[in-house]
Design a protein around this motif. Structure first.
Motif, mmCIF file in Angstrom:
data_model
loop_
_atom_site.group_PDB
_atom_site.id
_atom_site.type_symbol
_atom_site.label_atom_id
_atom_site.label_comp_id
_atom_site.label_asym_id
_atom_site.label_seq_id
_atom_site.Cartn_x
_atom_site.Cartn_y
_atom_site.Cartn_z
ATOM 1 N N ALA A 42 -71.228 -31.900 -26.346
ATOM 2 C CA ALA A 42 -70.117 -32.802 -26.334
ATOM 3 C C ALA A 42 -70.469 -34.147 -25.523
ATOM 4 O O ALA A 42 -71.066 -34.315 -24.673
ATOM 5 N N LYS A 43 -70.084 -35.015 -26.458
ATOM 6 C CA LYS A 43 -70.620 -36.638 -26.017
ATOM 7 C C LYS A 43 -69.541 -37.193 -25.257
ATOM 8 O O LYS A 43 -70.040 -38.117 -24.551
ATOM 9 N N ASP A 44 -68.250 -37.112 -25.470
ATOM 10 C CA ASP A 44 -67.202 -37.981 -24.813
ATOM 11 C C ASP A 44 -67.338 -37.345 -23.195
ATOM 12 O O ASP A 44 -67.655 -36.045 -23.152
ATOM 13 N N ASP A 45 -66.824 -38.165 -22.308
ATOM 14 C CA ASP A 45 -66.775 -37.681 -20.855
ATOM 15 C C ASP A 45 -65.768 -36.655 -20.646
ATOM 16 O O ASP A 45 -65.880 -35.684 -19.788
ATOM 17 N N ILE A 46 -64.612 -37.174 -21.074
ATOM 18 C CA ILE A 46 -63.546 -36.183 -21.046
ATOM 19 C C ILE A 46 -63.964 -34.666 -21.588
ATOM 20 O O ILE A 46 -63.531 -33.964 -21.081
ATOM 21 N N MET A 47 -64.543 -34.688 -22.709
ATOM 22 C CA MET A 47 -64.804 -33.308 -23.464
ATOM 23 C C MET A 47 -65.989 -32.794 -22.581
ATOM 24 O O MET A 47 -65.711 -31.476 -22.622
ATOM 25 N N LYS A 48 -66.821 -33.368 -21.875
ATOM 26 C CA LYS A 48 -67.707 -32.664 -21.081
ATOM 27 C C LYS A 48 -66.800 -32.030 -19.676
ATOM 28 O O LYS A 48 -67.265 -30.998 -19.296
ATOM 29 N N MET A 49 -65.994 -32.686 -19.487
ATOM 30 C CA MET A 49 -65.142 -32.218 -18.170
ATOM 31 C C MET A 49 -64.551 -30.911 -18.755
ATOM 32 O O MET A 49 -64.496 -29.948 -17.843
ATOM 33 N N TYR A 50 -63.856 -30.974 -19.938
ATOM 34 C CA TYR A 50 -63.225 -29.678 -20.388
ATOM 35 C C TYR A 50 -64.106 -28.514 -20.500
ATOM 36 O O TYR A 50 -63.839 -27.498 -20.168
ATOM 37 N N LEU A 51 -65.326 -28.800 -21.038
ATOM 38 C CA LEU A 51 -66.320 -27.765 -21.330
ATOM 39 C C LEU A 51 -66.785 -27.047 -20.136
ATOM 40 O O LEU A 51 -67.096 -26.221 -20.058
ATOM 41 N N GLN A 52 -66.863 -28.114 -18.956
ATOM 42 C CA GLN A 52 -67.287 -27.685 -17.712
ATOM 43 C C GLN A 52 -66.433 -26.731 -17.138
ATOM 44 O O GLN A 52 -66.633 -25.666 -16.554
ATOM 45 N N GLN A 53 -65.072 -27.133 -17.306
ATOM 46 C CA GLN A 53 -64.144 -26.442 -16.947
ATOM 47 C C GLN A 53 -63.948 -24.856 -17.494
ATOM 48 O O GLN A 53 -63.653 -23.783 -16.909
ATOM 49 N N VAL A 54 -64.115 -24.785 -18.994
ATOM 50 C CA VAL A 54 -64.242 -23.544 -19.635
ATOM 51 C C VAL A 54 -65.367 -22.667 -19.187
ATOM 52 O O VAL A 54 -65.199 -21.423 -19.036
ATOM 53 N N LYS A 55 -66.432 -23.359 -18.864
ATOM 54 C CA LYS A 55 -67.797 -22.448 -18.486
ATOM 55 C C LYS A 55 -67.455 -21.780 -17.136
ATOM 56 O O LYS A 55 -67.997 -20.695 -16.886
ATOM 57 N N GLU A 56 -66.718 -22.667 -16.429
ATOM 58 C CA GLU A 56 -66.550 -22.030 -15.026
ATOM 59 C C GLU A 56 -65.454 -20.861 -15.247
ATOM 60 O O GLU A 56 -65.462 -19.754 -14.480
#
Length: 365
Positions: free
Chosen positions: A160-174
């Motif tokens: 995930a390159k976009d900052d918002i996509m990184k935040m969403y990805l981190q939320q999913v992994k949690e």
């Protein structure tokens, strides 16, 4: 009451009353009141036998076992989650189809009230499905998604390159950590028809029977990010503040003279501009946007009584606020207020002046 309502049945059958109370001794005793005597006379027509109540140990044991039994789900019970998000110019939402381990199907459509791209809507739909499955008690979950980008980012195949996509990805992994086993598989859109139809707020083509759909509105996104909007437009107070601070005048000669003439009615204290007055203390100067909010609170707020222009202006000045277009803004607000238009007095005055009409008599000489 039962003997009166069911008198034919009570007279034709033997009645057995099982009770732990001494009803027979009370009704057949000698020392009894007139009320009990009346009851005994009414019940004398029926063949009533009194027996002591037996113990209900078996039923009590069954109730105790039913209340104290705890259901432990098996580890191999897998839940299925079908997710799809939809982002259009007018409507943004998500569709979820959850199939429990016992085969119970749950459908949910969620509408977003915030701006989101297509990928952000897909992530919001996935987060919503994970939350619902976790609250329902699922331990093993298999997710099915028609977005290859989201599946690749969650499985670690793409970055995930976009900052918002990184935040969403981190939320999913949690959220994935709440499950003992979690898999996310990419499927074609044709196999995700129900979730796709729910995301588009339409009925599914696979099941034609009636079903209940839970509708929700998600007011804010799942990740916390703040967008600050800065209004850099110049207000009517800026020339007075610059003149009182640094003696700065406009380039136009007429405007400079007018500013020097009217600036004596203003005072600057700790960066805030105040208006001087003969009958009021210092009035705080506000912008027209802030003044519009003040007018609406006074005119139609919690304690507003929809008064006239002079009364509203007087209340604004008594509360210590001022801006140049106070009277015009007040008249515009009251003129456009629906309640004031509905409940105002109907004018009976004619719109034009009355003119005398002279009757022409044909035989007048």
């Amino acid at each position: 009451m039962a003997s009166r309502k069911l008198k034919p049945y009570c007279q034709s059958h033997q009645i057995i009353v099982r009770t732990s109370q001494p009803l027979k001794k009370i009704l057949e005793g000698k020392n009894k009141s007139s009320c009990i005597t009346d009851w005994a006379n009414q019940l004398a027509d029926f063949g009533i036998e009194y027996e002591p109540r037996t113990a209900i140990k078996a039923q009590a044991l069954a109730d105790f076992i039913a209340e104290r039994t705890i259901y432990h789900p098996e580890a191999n019970q897998v839940w299925k989650l079908y997710v799809d998000g939809s982002s259009k110019q007018s409507v943004k939402g998500a569709g979820l189809l959850i199939v429990s381990s016992t085969g119970v199907r749950m459908e949910r459509a969620v509408r977003f009230e915030f701006a989101a791209s297509n990928n952000e809507a897909e992530y919001e739909a996935l987060l919503m499905g994970l939350k619902i499955c976790h609250e329902a008690g699922a331990k093993s979950l298999s997710g099915f998604f028609d977005s290859q980008l989201i599946v690749g980012q969650v499985n670690g195949e793409s970055e995930a390159k976009d900052d918002i996509m990184k935040m969403y990805l981190q939320q999913v992994k949690e959220f994935v950590k709440n499950f003992d086993k979690f898999t996310l598989v990419h499927i074609p859109r044709s196999q995700n028809a129900q979730a796709d139809s729910l995301a588009k707020l339409a009925s599914s083509a696979e099941i034609s029977a009636a079903r209940d759909i839970i509708w929700e509105v998600l007011p804010n996104p799942s990740i916390n990010f703040m967008v600050n909007t800065i209004d850099r437009s110049e207000t009517w107070m800026e020339p007075y503040i610059k003149y009182l601070q640094n003696q700065t005048l406009p380039q136009d000669e007429n405007q400079a003279k007018m500013l020097q003439k009217t600036a004596r009615w203003f005072a600057l204290h700790e960066g805030t501009l105040y208006k001087k007055s003969y009958t009021h203390p210092l009035l705080k100067c506000v912008s027209p946007e802030e003044g519009n909010y003040i007018l609406r609170e006074i005119h139609e707020g919690g304690c507003g009584i929809h008064q006239g222009v002079r009364t509203v202006i007087g209340k604004v000045l008594k509360n210590g606020y001022y801006w140049p277009s106070l009277r015009g803004d007040t008249e515009t607000l009251i003129r456009r207020c629906p309640q004031c238009q509905y409940h105002s007095k109907i004018g009976r005055k004619p719109s034009n002046y009355l003119s005398a009409m002279q009757a022409v008599l044909p035989f007048d000489k």
